[in-house]
Design an enzyme around this catalytic site. Structure first.
Site, short mmCIF file in Angstrom:
data_model
loop_
_atom_site.label_atom_id
_atom_site.label_comp_id
_atom_site.label_asym_id
_atom_site.label_seq_id
_atom_site.Cartn_x
_atom_site.Cartn_y
_atom_site.Cartn_z
NE ARG A 109 103.69 17.49 80.92
CZ ARG A 109 102.93 18.55 80.60
NH1 ARG A 109 102.05 19.02 81.46
NH2 ARG A 109 103.06 19.13 79.43
CE1 TYR A 146 97.05 23.84 83.43
CE2 TYR A 146 99.25 23.64 84.35
CZ TYR A 146 98.12 23.05 83.80
OH TYR A 146 98.06 21.69 83.64
CE1 TYR A 179 104.90 22.06 78.43
CE2 TYR A 179 104.59 24.25 77.49
CZ TYR A 179 105.11 23.42 78.48
OH TYR A 179 105.85 23.96 79.50
CD GLU A 183 100.22 19.17 84.01
OE1 GLU A 183 101.19 18.43 84.28
OE2 GLU A 183 100.34 20.41 83.91
#
Length: 261
Positions: free
Chosen positions: A178, A122, A72, A175
């Protein structure tokens, strides 16, 4: 804490790939993996944070701070009037907020605060960027590079400018680390801007769920079918780890043992 640097103002596909590899290697727990996919550490690891220094056009820089156990983004810093200026999301509080401050800008005598007056969800970032969905905010190396210049060292900028930068940076850094699928979309569209497709948005929203399903798989079979989305928005039913493994970069931490290969 190690700082991983990426120069978006002067880059190639290979340099972006190397940046992703470095970020995953710094973030992962070297002793954890499921089905050959590396996993992030639990939140009691010694190194709790990661710094990612992004350089844009005309040498402007912004340093993102990531929580290592889930990637994060907690805030960022930029050089401002000879000082280090830090910007922290308002959902980071208490001792953690102090940690972020001190990690982003270590010298208390030469730092300024410009808080992010909203949280990191988001839905909040989309609202602040004045879009209905982040599919309307284009991603791309040029955009990342020019967005850095709109914030770094600037005395003022709007929430809209900041939220758009954060949407781009979070997706192209966290992201993409990930999900190799997202990294590959950046690479495929390297010299142009692109809108995140339905598969990107759906993976982003289901990372925890996907990580748990892979962790809990038996001989490669998921405990139950995973309903995801294809790039065109059609239903994608995943039954086995190897159907989604090529899309994965890092698993979220899941407690307990799993099949490692």
């Amino acid at each position: 804490i190690n700082t991983i640097t990426y120069d978006a103002g002067n880059t190639t596909i290979n340099k972006y790939a190397t940046f992703m590899e470095s970020l995953r290697n710094e973030a992962k727990d070297p002793s954890l993996q499921c089905y050959g996919i590396p996993m992030l550490p639990n939140n009691s690891s010694t190194i709790k944070y990661l710094l990612v220094k992004l350089q844009g056009a005309s040498q402007k820089t912004i340093t993102l701070m990531l929580r290592r156990n889930n990637l994060y983004v907690m805030g960022y810093s930029d050089p401002f009037n000879g000082n280090c200026r830090y910007h922290i999301f308002n959902d980071i509080t208490g001792t953690e907020r102090t940690n972020v401050e001190n990690t982003l800008c270590s010298s208390s005598s030469s730092r300024d605060a410009k808080p992010i007056n909203y949280n990191s969800l988001y839905s909040t970032l989309e609202k602040k960027a004045e879009v209905n969905s982040r599919s309307q905010v284009q991603l791309g190396i040029q955009i990342l590079s020019s967005d850095i210049g709109k914030i770094s060292g600037q005395s003022s900028f709007t929430d809209k400018t900041e939220a758009k930068f954060l949407l781009v940076a979070i997706q192209m850094v966290s992201e993409a680390a990930r999900f190799k699928y997202i990294e590959n979309q950046v690479k495929t569209n390297f010299n142009r801007d692109f809108s995140p497709n339905d598969k990107i948005l759906d993976l982003e929203e289901n990372w925890g769920k996907i990580s748990t399903a892979i962790h809990d798989a038996t001989n490669g079979a998921l405990p139950k079918p995973l309903e995801l989305k294809n790039a065109d928005g059609t239903k994608w039913i995943v039954l086995r780890v190897d159907e989604i493994k090529p899309d994965m970069g890092l698993l979220n931490y899941v407690n307990g043992t799993c099949q490692t290969t």
